[in-house]
Structure formats: C-alpha cells, structure tokens
Write a protein that holds these residues in place. Structure first.
Motif, mmCIF file in Angstrom:
data_model
loop_
_atom_site.group_PDB
_atom_site.id
_atom_site.type_symbol
_atom_site.label_atom_id
_atom_site.label_comp_id
_atom_site.label_asym_id
_atom_site.label_seq_id
_atom_site.Cartn_x
_atom_site.Cartn_y
_atom_site.Cartn_z
ATOM 1 N N ALA A 149 29.065 -129.669 -46.247
ATOM 2 C CA ALA A 149 28.789 -128.551 -47.149
ATOM 3 C C ALA A 149 29.629 -127.342 -46.769
ATOM 4 C CB ALA A 149 27.300 -128.197 -47.101
ATOM 5 N N GLN A 150 29.733 -127.097 -45.469
ATOM 6 C CA GLN A 150 30.499 -125.948 -45.005
ATOM 7 C C GLN A 150 31.993 -126.134 -45.314
ATOM 8 O OE1 GLN A 150 32.092 -126.277 -41.482
ATOM 9 N NE2 GLN A 150 33.178 -124.364 -41.886
ATOM 10 N N GLN A 151 32.504 -127.337 -45.065
ATOM 11 C CA GLN A 151 33.920 -127.614 -45.346
ATOM 12 C C GLN A 151 34.212 -127.526 -46.846
ATOM 13 O OE1 GLN A 151 36.729 -128.713 -43.210
ATOM 14 N NE2 GLN A 151 35.432 -127.529 -41.853
ATOM 15 N N LEU A 152 33.282 -128.065 -47.645
ATOM 16 C CA LEU A 152 33.499 -128.050 -49.091
ATOM 17 C C LEU A 152 33.487 -126.621 -49.630
ATOM 18 C CD1 LEU A 152 31.508 -131.223 -50.240
ATOM 19 C CD2 LEU A 152 33.964 -130.811 -50.550
ATOM 20 N N ALA A 153 32.623 -125.788 -49.059
ATOM 21 C CA ALA A 153 32.592 -124.384 -49.500
ATOM 22 C C ALA A 153 33.938 -123.724 -49.213
ATOM 23 C CB ALA A 153 31.459 -123.643 -48.797
ATOM 24 N N GLU A 154 34.492 -124.010 -48.024
ATOM 25 C CA GLU A 154 35.800 -123.461 -47.689
ATOM 26 C C GLU A 154 36.873 -123.962 -48.648
ATOM 27 O OE1 GLU A 154 37.327 -124.005 -43.690
ATOM 28 O OE2 GLU A 154 35.520 -123.049 -42.884
ATOM 29 N N ARG A 155 36.813 -125.259 -48.916
ATOM 30 C CA ARG A 155 37.798 -125.842 -49.821
ATOM 31 C C ARG A 155 37.698 -125.219 -51.212
ATOM 32 N NH1 ARG A 155 39.116 -131.448 -48.809
ATOM 33 N NH2 ARG A 155 39.288 -131.696 -46.566
ATOM 34 N N GLU A 156 36.468 -125.014 -51.643
ATOM 35 C CA GLU A 156 36.282 -124.486 -52.988
ATOM 36 C C GLU A 156 36.861 -123.083 -53.102
ATOM 37 O OE1 GLU A 156 32.266 -124.541 -54.527
ATOM 38 O OE2 GLU A 156 33.061 -124.482 -56.577
ATOM 39 N N SER A 157 36.603 -122.261 -52.091
ATOM 40 C CA SER A 157 37.102 -120.890 -52.203
ATOM 41 C C SER A 157 38.625 -120.851 -52.094
ATOM 42 C CB SER A 157 36.443 -119.988 -51.150
ATOM 43 O OG SER A 157 36.770 -120.445 -49.868
ATOM 44 N N ALA A 158 39.226 -121.879 -51.471
ATOM 45 C CA ALA A 158 40.679 -121.909 -51.358
ATOM 46 C C ALA A 158 41.328 -122.731 -52.481
ATOM 47 C CB ALA A 158 41.079 -122.476 -49.994
ATOM 48 N N GLY A 159 40.505 -123.273 -53.375
ATOM 49 C CA GLY A 159 41.060 -124.088 -54.463
ATOM 50 C C GLY A 159 41.682 -125.386 -53.980
ATOM 51 N N MET A 160 41.220 -125.867 -52.836
ATOM 52 C CA MET A 160 41.774 -127.090 -52.245
ATOM 53 C C MET A 160 41.041 -128.313 -52.781
ATOM 54 S SD MET A 160 43.940 -126.396 -49.729
ATOM 55 C CE MET A 160 44.234 -125.429 -48.291
ATOM 56 N N PRO A 161 41.671 -129.506 -52.613
ATOM 57 C CA PRO A 161 40.970 -130.716 -53.019
ATOM 58 C C PRO A 161 39.609 -130.806 -52.319
ATOM 59 C CG PRO A 161 43.210 -131.222 -52.313
ATOM 60 C CD PRO A 161 42.953 -129.775 -51.998
ATOM 61 N N PRO A 162 38.589 -131.329 -52.958
ATOM 62 C CA PRO A 162 38.580 -131.926 -54.303
ATOM 63 C C PRO A 162 38.394 -130.926 -55.439
ATOM 64 C CG PRO A 162 36.466 -132.243 -53.232
ATOM 65 C CD PRO A 162 37.317 -131.493 -52.260
ATOM 66 N N PHE A 163 38.527 -129.625 -55.169
ATOM 67 C CA PHE A 163 38.339 -128.635 -56.237
ATOM 68 C C PHE A 163 39.641 -128.357 -56.969
ATOM 69 C CE2 PHE A 163 35.119 -128.124 -53.032
ATOM 70 C CZ PHE A 163 33.975 -128.218 -53.809
ATOM 71 N N GLY A 164 40.757 -128.447 -56.251
ATOM 72 C CA GLY A 164 42.057 -128.355 -56.897
ATOM 73 C C GLY A 164 42.760 -129.679 -56.680
ATOM 74 N N VAL A 178 31.293 -151.525 -56.299
ATOM 75 C CA VAL A 178 32.154 -151.048 -55.219
ATOM 76 C C VAL A 178 31.309 -150.217 -54.259
ATOM 77 C CG1 VAL A 178 32.984 -149.101 -56.634
ATOM 78 C CG2 VAL A 178 34.268 -149.780 -54.592
ATOM 79 N N VAL A 179 31.438 -150.521 -52.980
ATOM 80 C CA VAL A 179 30.704 -149.810 -51.927
ATOM 81 C C VAL A 179 31.694 -149.140 -50.994
ATOM 82 C CG1 VAL A 179 28.994 -149.980 -50.093
ATOM 83 C CG2 VAL A 179 29.062 -151.703 -51.884
ATOM 84 N N LEU A 180 31.563 -147.837 -50.845
ATOM 85 C CA LEU A 180 32.374 -147.108 -49.874
ATOM 86 C C LEU A 180 31.449 -146.776 -48.710
ATOM 87 C CD1 LEU A 180 34.000 -144.517 -52.353
ATOM 88 C CD2 LEU A 180 34.732 -146.861 -51.876
ATOM 89 N N GLY A 181 31.773 -147.275 -47.533
ATOM 90 C CA GLY A 181 30.874 -147.077 -46.403
ATOM 91 C C GLY A 181 31.471 -146.193 -45.331
ATOM 92 N N SER A 182 30.655 -145.310 -44.765
ATOM 93 C CA SER A 182 31.125 -144.489 -43.654
ATOM 94 C C SER A 182 29.965 -143.702 -43.051
ATOM 95 C CB SER A 182 32.193 -143.501 -44.146
ATOM 96 O OG SER A 182 32.585 -142.642 -43.093
ATOM 97 N N ALA A 183 30.123 -143.351 -41.772
ATOM 98 C CA ALA A 183 29.178 -142.428 -41.143
ATOM 99 C C ALA A 183 29.638 -140.995 -41.389
ATOM 100 C CB ALA A 183 29.092 -142.702 -39.648
ATOM 101 N N THR A 184 30.902 -140.848 -41.748
ATOM 102 C CA THR A 184 31.490 -139.528 -42.002
ATOM 103 C C THR A 184 32.384 -139.638 -43.231
ATOM 104 O OG1 THR A 184 33.276 -140.135 -40.493
ATOM 105 C CG2 THR A 184 31.535 -138.760 -39.590
ATOM 106 N N PRO A 185 31.787 -139.708 -44.407
ATOM 107 C CA PRO A 185 32.592 -139.933 -45.619
ATOM 108 C C PRO A 185 33.668 -138.864 -45.824
ATOM 109 C CG PRO A 185 30.239 -140.126 -46.096
ATOM 110 C CD PRO A 185 30.354 -139.600 -44.702
ATOM 111 N N SER A 186 34.681 -139.239 -46.584
ATOM 112 C CA SER A 186 35.698 -138.261 -46.960
ATOM 113 C C SER A 186 35.013 -137.190 -47.808
ATOM 114 C CB SER A 186 36.793 -138.933 -47.780
ATOM 115 O OG SER A 186 36.253 -139.426 -48.989
ATOM 116 N N LEU A 187 35.539 -135.975 -47.747
ATOM 117 C CA LEU A 187 34.925 -134.898 -48.525
ATOM 118 C C LEU A 187 35.057 -135.177 -50.015
ATOM 119 C CD1 LEU A 187 35.982 -131.830 -46.394
ATOM 120 C CD2 LEU A 187 33.746 -132.926 -46.533
ATOM 121 N N GLU A 188 36.081 -135.924 -50.400
ATOM 122 C CA GLU A 188 36.250 -136.292 -51.809
ATOM 123 C C GLU A 188 35.075 -137.153 -52.275
ATOM 124 O OE1 GLU A 188 38.648 -136.118 -49.642
ATOM 125 O OE2 GLU A 188 40.245 -134.949 -50.615
ATOM 126 N N SER A 189 34.743 -138.174 -51.491
ATOM 127 C CA SER A 189 33.652 -139.058 -51.885
ATOM 128 C C SER A 189 32.305 -138.336 -51.799
ATOM 129 C CB SER A 189 33.626 -140.307 -50.986
ATOM 130 O OG SER A 189 34.836 -141.016 -51.123
#
Ligand code: ADP
Ligand code: ZN
Ligand code: ZN
Length: 714
Positions: free
Chosen positions: A598-613, A316-327
């Motif tokens: 990286a910046q968005q994921l850090a924000e998500r992590e501190s807020a417990g948002m997906p993909p961390f929650g 399975v190949v997921l392709g994007s220039a701007t992948p979802s933060l989940e992937s």
C-alpha cells in the motif's frame, strides 16, 4: 485451382519485411500449418496465417513462388496460439514472424520433412511400447499427497470457480505448491485432453519442484506426462518437449518464461509460480512479460472454450508471498481474485526479524559479532544457517592504494571482480577474464588489494570465525558456498543442495539463488549481510525487489515447525543494514506485505509510475555514447508530427547505468503515458518511423535499437 497462403517467417525485427509473405499453393492450407517456403536463395520454416482463394490485390502472380512443402504429420497451430502470438507481436512492437518463429523449437527449422517424419514415428512407437501412453485413471482414486489445510482447500475451491485470474498470496511455506499440484490434478481430470502449464522463474534452481510434480503425476498419467521446456535444454530435448506438448501427449509442461508461447492445444490451467520474479520479463528479442502473456493467454483460451460451448475455462494462478505491485493493484481493483494463505503449514511462525545497525559495529566488520555469535549457537544445536550476499567472487574490485588504479574492464564501464580461487579478474558483464596482475599495471606497486566483499571472501571469513564451533556430533562446523561460479558444472547444483539437505553442511553462503524456493528443513537462521546495496539502487523498484528477496530468503527458515519445536528455538532473519530506520524494515518485521504494498503503491501513484502510468523505453546501442543519444533524440524528433504525440511524454536520451558493455555504448529514452491504450497507439504509429530513422545521418554509429514495453528497469 490455386490458393494464395500468407505465411509468416522469421524476419529480423526491423527488416521491414511485412507481416506475412504471400505464396502459391495447389492445396488449401489450414491456418497454423507449418510449411517450408523459399525465401531468397534459402528455404525456411514458416507458419500459414491465412489461405485465401484470391491473391491479394496488386500481387504479381507470375512472381509469386510456390510453397516448398508441408511438415507432414504435425497438426496445425491452433487459433488461440496464433491469437497469442499476434497479440505479443503487436503489444511488444515486434514482427509477427519473429515472435511466431521464436516460439517454435529451433531444431524444427533445420529438420527436413523426412527427418521430422522419422522423429514422429519414433515417438509414436515409444508411446505404444508403454501401453498407449496413458494408463486409465480411476475417478475416485485418491492422489498421493497430504490432507489439505483449510486454507488450501478454500483456495482450491475458489480457484475452481474463479472467473478472473487468481492471485494466490501465500506466505512462504504456506503450501502453495500443494495447491498447484491439486489444481493441476483437477484440471487434468476435467477432460481427457486437458493440459497444464506450470511456469517457474528458473527450473535449474529448484529440482525439487520438478521431482514433486513427477512423483505425483507420472503414476497417474504415465512417464511421458510431464515435459520441461527451458533454455538450458539441448535442441533435441527442446524439440521433443515441444512436440509432446503440441501433439497433446504431454499433459503437464513445466517451464521457464519461454514456455508461455508453447503450443498447448488442451490448455486448461496456467500456474505462474513466484509471479513477481523479474526473470519472467525477457531482456532480449521480443521483451515480453511471460506473466502478463499468461494472463492474456488464459483469457483467449477461455474464450475459445466458451465458444466451443463446454462451459469450461482456462484458469490462471499467479502465486507469490510478495506479489508484484502490478498484480497486487489488479487485485485491489477487483480485476484479479486474491486468495490469501497467511499461515504456514504446521503452524510454524515466520522468522523474527533481527536488524543489525552497522553504524554501531566494529569498523570494517563484514559479519557483525552478534550475528556470528547467533550462528555459532545454532550450529552447536545442530541447526543450519543461510548467508545471503548479492555478489559472487571474492571482492568486487581490486585496487592499488598508491596510485588509485582499479580493476576496470577495458570493454565495459564496470569493474572486473576479483576471484581468488583461480586468481582471475572477471567482468560479470562481458565475461572478459585475465589473470590477476602481480603488480599494479599503472605504477608497479606490488601491494594491490581487494576492496569490498563477495561470496568467496565471506565463505573464507566465516570458516575462520566459526573454526572453534563444534556441531552436536563433535565435528567442526562446515561452511559451503553456492553461486553461479560454484554451480557451473553440470550436476554440481544438485550435489550442493544435497549436502545441505543431508545436514553435511552447517552454513551455506550464496547469492540470491540460495533464497529461491528450496524446501530446506533444518534452517533456523537466515542472514542478509549487505542488504543496503539494493536500497540505494537508482530505480524505483529497488525497495520492492529487496522486500521480496528478504521475505523469500527468510522463508527458507523455520519451514519445519516440528523441528523448531523440538529444538526449542525460534527461526530468525538477520539483516545487517546502515539504515535500520527505513520503512521497509518495519513492514518486514511485521511480515506485513499488504502494508508495504500500500505504501509503495501510494508513492507510485503520486509519481505517476506503473501501474498508474505506463512506460516504454526506446533503447539504442551504438559505437559512441554520443551517437546512441543523438539517434534517440532524432527518433523523438521524428515523432513530433504523429497524431498521438500529445498523449505521451518523451524524455531526453540518457546513458544506461552501466553505459558501456563489450565496447558498445548504451542509451535509452523513456516514453510515458497515462494509459496503456495511449501508449500502444503511439508506439504503433512510431514504429515505422523508427525504421526510417535508421537512414538518418544521426544513425551513423548506431548498432541496433529496441523498444521495451513495460520495462522493469527504467
Ligand atoms: P510454498 O510453496 O508455499 O512455500 P510448499 O508447498 O513447498 O509451500 O509447502 C511447504 C512444506 O509443507 C512442504 O514440505 C510440503 O510438502 C508441506 N505441505 C504442503 N501442504 C501440506 C499439507 N496440507 N499437509 C502437510 N504438509 C504439507
Ligand atoms: Zn598503482
Ligand atoms: Zn566487460
């Protein structure tokens, strides 16, 4: 001797009918066999799930009805498909029958066995007529296609050996589609029955992609080798496409999210193009994510292949220039294999970012003077421009300046959009349309005026602003518009794309549909004129979506490096904004998606948002907002005693952003958990209680409810 097949049928999600119904049969029926069974006074389509020799305990044998008939000539749906459906039903909290039957073409329900037999016979004859369908393929035969770039070759090599889902992180114009084409060829050549599923967000928007696949593979595998599957097809086309996939005569299925559930007995490769696109998440029925199901499906298919001892896998190949933060996060963790293709084919540069600070522009200017000047220069040089605006129509609201009347929709909590061309007010939520009133309906004032701007108005203004600009051939600059309104008629989209490709049109104004995937060769300037609108949306995915949209839009510029060199110009992405200091723009300027992620994921992590929650929504539609919320809160109350209650957080019910649509009030309740497993355990325990909650006094006024697992908009 009798058998007691359990059969799944299309049951409404919350009808309370169990997972499968038991019938009686003289014959043993293989699991996956398509049958007709009596249900009440009707006969319905069903899928055999199991076929034991003993009736289940407690079954009244006398009252058990016979299977009505088997759909002759159709192979049974295989175990991998059934496993996929079972998983999807469970994960997304729907009934097995609903998911299984929704995955079959609607027309299959209506055809009698005799009608179906005729279809199948016709198909077989047609296949014979074109010489058995598949022409022999010489093994070493070179496919038509360009020599691969180093990045493309390396990606293909890694993909062939990958033991995990592949995230193909490739810049716009880096040649991802070429990688899909070669990977498809590899997969099809690996086995005589191999099949490939290629998913795209919206097929209709990118006729070019279908053309590229047909051009490449029809000479090798025959005219019937590729079929499409999407909701824009007629029922007969969908049935034909599905049958071709199910019987294996189609080697490639090109489809939208629904295609992930197609029966593909030879599946060896799944491609999910633009994997970050929100349209992969279904917004009705079973609200599945086709991207996530694709990953699951590849795993199940690979396990089946491994059990068969072939050593082959389903990639399975997921392709994007701007992948979802989940992937992206999955790749950070090593669960997905990330393959990067940063360079554009031909070595062209990605467009330079030009931010226009709207705080320093003339008041009320829709198009800032420097942007208009830059466009005029480009047009004079024979280059093309793309102007992106996220609102169709002429103006989002019509208003009376005397009394404050606004063109609200009587059925929704939203404004009706002013469409100047046919002088209508149209609700983009429920479709309610009326002629524009001659005077203010409240005070009679004749002077009602548009507020804000839509694509129609920008097209009109641009035509005025560029009226004196000449193309190199001396002709006047031409502006066209492309959006859901201008492409409503069949064939009009292709026609409009053609005028752009041929260079007849110099400026194309449109909604995000013009940003998607088109391979325009002469565009050197792309402009987003109301980018901020996306930034201040309330949900936490707004920056991610805006970044993806701007990257994707910018990706339409400068795709032809030779043209850019010849012109001596650099391609540019212009963004008009009121908040130029927003960090998103710094990452965009540097074309640095990893930094942004990286910046968005850090924000998500501190807020417990997906993909961390992990999240789910319980949504309710009701006749009043109060009723919708009261039912949701009652449902939360009912969960109090559940064993897994402590593992989740239930938030109070709130109205949706657009809380009323077509006279129905909408509310939702957020469920959060630290892990996917905890969320799933809770939801499974809660589901039967939700059904019971329909009988509470609080359910008065409730129209429907639904659970949305991994919702995109919270
Ligand atoms: P993406 O899908 O990453 O945006 P495409 O696959 O559409 O990129 O490729 C961009 C353009 O480059 C297309 O016109 C395509 O035909 C061309 N192209 C792709 N790979 C090659 C290659 N190896 N050599 C020459 N041209 C290529
Ligand atoms: Zn008025
Ligand atoms: Zn409406």
């Amino acid at each position: 001797m009798a058998f007691w097949p359990s059969v799944v049928v299309a049951t409404p999600a919350h009808s309370g009918v169990g997972a499968a119904l038991t019938y009686r049969s003289e014959l043993s029926l293989a699991p996956g066999t398509l049958v007709r069974v009596p249900l009440g006074a009707r006969e319905v389509l069903g899928v055999v799930w199991d076929c034991p020799l003993q009736p289940p305990a407690g079954l009244s044998e006398a009252q058990t009805r016979d299977v009505g008939g088997v759909l002759e000539g159709l192979p049974a749906l295989n175990a991998s498909w059934r496993q996929l459906v079972r998983f999807a039903a469970q994960y997304y909290q729907r009934s097995l029958g609903e998911v299984a039957l929704a995955a079959l073409p609607p027309q299959l329900r209506e055809l009698s066995s005799a009608q179906l037999a005729r279809r199948l016979k016709k198909r077989a004859l047609a296949a014979q007529a074109i010489g058995g369908g598949v022409p022999p393929v010489a093994d070493g035969e070179a496919p038509d296609g360009p020599d691969l770039s180093d990045e493309q070759s390396e990606s293909l090599r890694a993909l062939a050996q990958a033991q995990a889902p592949v995230l193909l992180f490739g810049a716009t114009g880096s040649g991802k589609t070429e990688v899909y084409l070669r990977a498809t060829l590899q997969a099809l050549r690996s086995h005589a029955d191999a099949q490939v599923l290629v998913m795209v967000p919206e097929i209709n928007l990118t006729p070019q992609l279908e053309a590229r696949f047909r051009e490449r593979f029809e000479p090798l595998f025959g005219a019937g080798a590729l079929v499409c599957l999407h909701s824009g097809m007629t029922p007969a086309q969908r049935l034909a496409g599905w049958l071709a996939a199910h019987t294996g005569s189609a080697r490639i299925v090109l489809g939208t999210r629904m295609a992930v559930l197609a029966s593909l007995p030879g599946l060896r490769l799944i491609v999910v193009d633009e994997e970050h696109d929100p349209s992969y998440k279904s917004q009705e029925g079973a609200r599945y994510s086709a991207r996530d199901l694709a990953v699951y499906r590849a795993k199940v298919e690979s396990e089946a292949l491994a059990a068969g001892g072939t050593g082959a896998r389903c990639q399975v190949v997921l392709g994007s220039a701007t992948p979802s933060l989940e992937s992206w996060h999955a790749a950070d963790q090593g669960r997905y294999l990330r393959l990067a293709m940063p360079a554009r084919i031909g070595g062209g540069a990605l467009p330079r970012l030009r931010l226009v600070d709207m705080n320093h522009q003339p008041k009320g200017a829709v198009l800032s003077p420097p942007l208009v000047a830059a466009m005029a220069e480009r047009i004079a040089r024979g280059e093309q421009c793309l102007v992106l605006l996220n609102r169709r129509g002429y103006a989002p609201v019509l208003a009376c300046h005397d009394c404050g009347w606004k063109s609200g929709c009587p059925h929704c909590s939203a404004y009706r959009v002013f469409h100047k061309l046919d002088r209508t007010l149209r609700c983009h939520h429920c479709g309610f349309t009326e002629r524009v009133p001659r005077a203010c309906p409240d005070c009679g004032n004749l002077d009602i005026a548009p507020v804000g701007r839509g694509t129609e108005q920008v097209e009109e203004q641009l035509a005025g602003l560029l009226a004196d600009v000449k193309r190199p051939d001396g002709g006047p600059a031409r502006v066209a518009r492309m959006d859901a309104d201008s492409t409503r008629l069949k064939g009009s989209l292709e026609l409009q794309l053609a005028t752009m490709h041929s260079g007849e049109v110099d400026v194309l104004v449109g909604t995000q549909m013009i940003a998607k995937g088109h391979d325009f060769r002469r565009i050197t300037l792309v402009a987003a004129i109301n980018a901020d609108a996306g930034l201040f949306a309330s949900d936490h995915r707004a920056p991610e979506r805006l970044f993806a949209l701007l990257m994707q839009a910018g990706g339409r510029a400068g795709r032809d490096a030779a043209f850019i060199t010849e012109q001596g110009s650099a391609s540019e992405l212009w963004v008009q904004t009121w908040t130029p200091q927003h960090p998103l723009f710094a990452a965009l300027r540097a074309h640095d998606f990893p930094a942004f992620a990286a910046q968005q994921l850090a924000e998500r992590e501190s807020a417990g948002m997906p993909p961390f929650g992990h999240q789910a929504l319980l949504r309710a539609d009701a006749r009043t907002q109060q009723a919708a919320q009261a039912w949701l809160n009652a449902a939360a109350q009912a969960a109090e005693g559940l064993p897994h209650r402590a593992d989740v957080t239930l938030y109070p019910a709130v109205p949706l952003t657009i809380q009323r649509v077509a006279n129905v009030e909408r509310a939702q309740l957020l469920v959060e958990a630290a892990s996917r497993g905890a969320l799933q355990r809770f939801l499974s325990a809660w589901q039967p209680l939700l059904l019971e909650c329909r009988n509470l006094p609080e359910a008065r006024g409730l129209v429907r409810f639904a659970v949305d697992v991994d919702p995109l908009v919270v």
